[in-house]
Design a protein around this motif. Sequence first.
Motif, PDB file in Angstrom:
ATOM      1  N   SER A  19      71.330  59.356  24.524  1.00 28.22           N
ATOM      2  CA  SER A  19      71.459  59.007  25.931  1.00 28.22           C
ATOM      3  C   SER A  19      71.074  57.548  26.142  1.00 28.22           C
ATOM      4  N   PHE A  20      72.040  56.747  26.548  1.00 23.09           N
ATOM      5  CA  PHE A  20      71.820  55.318  26.696  1.00 23.09           C
ATOM      6  C   PHE A  20      71.136  54.976  28.017  1.00 23.09           C
ATOM      7  N   ASN A  21      71.302  55.851  29.010  1.00 24.33           N
ATOM      8  CA  ASN A  21      70.760  55.559  30.336  1.00 24.33           C
ATOM      9  C   ASN A  21      69.235  55.557  30.367  1.00 24.33           C
ATOM     10  N   TRP A  22      68.607  56.259  29.425  1.00 21.49           N
ATOM     11  CA  TRP A  22      67.144  56.330  29.441  1.00 21.49           C
ATOM     12  C   TRP A  22      66.496  55.005  29.086  1.00 21.49           C
ATOM     13  N   ILE A  23      67.276  54.038  28.604  1.00 19.38           N
ATOM     14  CA  ILE A  23      66.709  52.716  28.329  1.00 19.38           C
ATOM     15  C   ILE A  23      66.212  52.066  29.619  1.00 19.38           C
ATOM     16  N   SER A  24      66.757  52.501  30.750  1.00 15.80           N
ATOM     17  CA  SER A  24      66.301  51.944  32.025  1.00 15.80           C
ATOM     18  C   SER A  24      64.823  52.210  32.272  1.00 15.80           C
ATOM     19  N   THR A  25      64.245  53.187  31.553  1.00 15.66           N
ATOM     20  CA  THR A  25      62.823  53.503  31.735  1.00 15.66           C
ATOM     21  C   THR A  25      61.929  52.347  31.318  1.00 15.66           C
ATOM     22  N   ILE A  26      62.351  51.593  30.299  1.00  8.98           N
ATOM     23  CA  ILE A  26      61.510  50.507  29.784  1.00  8.98           C
ATOM     24  C   ILE A  26      61.954  49.147  30.297  1.00  8.98           C
ATOM     25  N   LEU A  27      62.950  49.110  31.199  1.00  7.70           N
ATOM     26  CA  LEU A  27      63.381  47.812  31.727  1.00  7.70           C
ATOM     27  C   LEU A  27      62.290  47.142  32.555  1.00  7.70           C
ATOM     28  N   GLY A  28      61.408  47.957  33.145  1.00  4.18           N
ATOM     29  CA  GLY A  28      60.319  47.367  33.924  1.00  4.18           C
ATOM     30  C   GLY A  28      59.379  46.521  33.101  1.00  4.18           C
ATOM     31  N   LEU A  29      59.295  46.822  31.803  1.00  2.00           N
ATOM     32  CA  LEU A  29      58.419  46.029  30.930  1.00  2.00           C
ATOM     33  C   LEU A  29      58.918  44.603  30.763  1.00  2.00           C
ATOM     34  N   VAL A  30      60.189  44.368  31.068  1.00  6.25           N
ATOM     35  CA  VAL A  30      60.749  43.028  30.923  1.00  6.25           C
ATOM     36  C   VAL A  30      60.117  42.063  31.922  1.00  6.25           C
ATOM     37  N   PHE A  31      59.714  42.582  33.087  1.00  8.97           N
ATOM     38  CA  PHE A  31      59.196  41.715  34.135  1.00  8.97           C
ATOM     39  C   PHE A  31      57.719  41.372  33.939  1.00  8.97           C
ATOM     40  N   ILE A  32      57.010  42.152  33.131  1.00 11.12           N
ATOM     41  CA  ILE A  32      55.563  41.951  32.991  1.00 11.12           C
ATOM     42  C   ILE A  32      55.201  40.707  32.188  1.00 11.12           C
ATOM     43  N   PRO A  33      55.825  40.419  31.030  1.00 11.46           N
ATOM     44  CA  PRO A  33      55.362  39.268  30.229  1.00 11.46           C
ATOM     45  C   PRO A  33      55.457  37.924  30.920  1.00 11.46           C
ATOM     46  N   PHE A  34      56.291  37.782  31.932  1.00 11.81           N
ATOM     47  CA  PHE A  34      56.405  36.501  32.610  1.00 11.81           C
ATOM     48  C   PHE A  34      55.084  36.077  33.234  1.00 11.81           C
ATOM     49  N   ILE A  35      54.244  37.043  33.567  1.00 12.98           N
ATOM     50  CA  ILE A  35      52.953  36.719  34.180  1.00 12.98           C
ATOM     51  C   ILE A  35      52.073  35.959  33.208  1.00 12.98           C
ATOM     52  N   TYR A  36      52.246  36.197  31.883  1.00 16.40           N
ATOM     53  CA  TYR A  36      51.327  35.657  30.890  1.00 16.40           C
ATOM     54  C   TYR A  36      51.767  34.303  30.331  1.00 16.40           C
ATOM     55  N   TRP A  37      53.074  34.024  30.287  1.00 17.40           N
ATOM     56  CA  TRP A  37      53.490  32.760  29.689  1.00 17.40           C
ATOM     57  C   TRP A  37      54.121  31.807  30.684  1.00 17.40           C
ATOM     58  N   ALA A  38      54.555  32.290  31.835  1.00 18.62           N
ATOM     59  CA  ALA A  38      55.137  31.417  32.847  1.00 18.62           C
ATOM     60  C   ALA A  38      54.042  30.866  33.749  1.00 18.62           C
ATOM     61  N   SER A  39      54.361  29.797  34.461  1.00 13.61           N
ATOM     62  CA  SER A  39      53.405  29.223  35.394  1.00 13.61           C
ATOM     63  C   SER A  39      53.161  30.188  36.543  1.00 13.61           C
ATOM     64  N   PRO A  40      51.981  30.152  37.117  1.00 22.05           N
ATOM     65  CA  PRO A  40      51.677  31.092  38.205  1.00 22.05           C
ATOM     66  C   PRO A  40      52.680  30.965  39.349  1.00 22.05           C
ATOM     67  N   SER A  41      53.187  32.091  39.780  1.00 17.95           N
ATOM     68  CA  SER A  41      54.166  32.121  40.854  1.00 17.95           C
ATOM     69  C   SER A  41      53.684  33.074  41.934  1.00 17.95           C
ATOM     70  N   ARG A  42      54.437  33.144  43.001  1.00 20.60           N
ATOM     71  CA  ARG A  42      54.079  34.072  44.070  1.00 20.60           C
ATOM     72  C   ARG A  42      54.152  35.514  43.577  1.00 20.60           C
ATOM     73  N   TRP A  43      55.143  35.797  42.721  1.00 20.84           N
ATOM     74  CA  TRP A  43      55.279  37.150  42.172  1.00 20.84           C
ATOM     75  C   TRP A  43      54.057  37.537  41.358  1.00 20.84           C
ATOM     76  N   SER A  44      53.602  36.642  40.470  1.00 13.89           N
ATOM     77  CA  SER A  44      52.454  36.962  39.631  1.00 13.89           C
ATOM     78  C   SER A  44      51.172  37.081  40.456  1.00 13.89           C
ATOM     79  N   LEU A  45      51.030  36.218  41.471  1.00 13.63           N
ATOM     80  CA  LEU A  45      49.840  36.297  42.311  1.00 13.63           C
ATOM     81  C   LEU A  45      49.814  37.585  43.134  1.00 13.63           C
ATOM     82  N   VAL A  46      50.970  37.983  43.648  1.00 18.17           N
ATOM     83  CA  VAL A  46      51.044  39.227  44.422  1.00 18.17           C
ATOM     84  C   VAL A  46      50.756  40.423  43.529  1.00 18.17           C
TER      85      VAL A  46
END
Length: 224
Positions: A19-46
């Motif tokens: 089932s290929f659709n279940w990959i959507s379960t881990i797509l949220g993890l894509v947004f988390i690492p930006f907090i650690y290597w990108a410059s602080p943004s409104r998204w990371s502060l919120v």
Amino acid sequence: MMTNLFSIFEPSSSVFSLSFNWISTILGLVFIPFIYWASPSRWSLVWSKIIYLLHKEFKALLLQYHLGSTLLFISIFSLILFNNFLGLLPYVFTSSSHMVMTLALSLPLWVTLMIYGWINHAQHMFAHLVPQGTPPALMPFMVIIETISNVIRPGTLAIRLAANMIAGHLLLTLLGSTGPTLSTSILFILVMSQILLLILESAVAIIQSYVFAVLSTLYTSEIN
């Protein structure tokens, strides 16, 4: 053509019979690492502010707070929240609307708590079956009622989350499928109602994530 209204929740696409659709379960993890290597943004502060508020809330609910114990419930909240919001996007599989995922979250947590509670706090677990002040004549019935309510907890957690996500998606799909048969004036009303429903579903996505995490925290505090 959609032959069944519930077919929108079926993981139909697959690769190598998986089932290929279940990959959507881990797509949220894509947004988390930006907090650690990108410059602080409104998204990371919120998001940092949300995590801090959740930490204080869960810490207050736990009777015996251990260092780092709130991270588990914050992680569960984050996982459910990401999946709920990703499911609102077009052509994205909503994994949180399936009992397979919701039970996979609630059942292991409940089993772990029960094993830990009966091994380390057996006397407290027995005492919890009879609330304080219960008349002696009602004690056998209270034991049965408390036992049943304890056993169905993982099911209620899973069904509550899945049912709320299914209900909103079904309503959006049902209203959207009537669009081609409507006139232009009524179609404008339909679009506005769809936007309002989408806002409501966004609120439901947040609320259900919070309810699941808070109830899990409360169940944890009962065995301490």
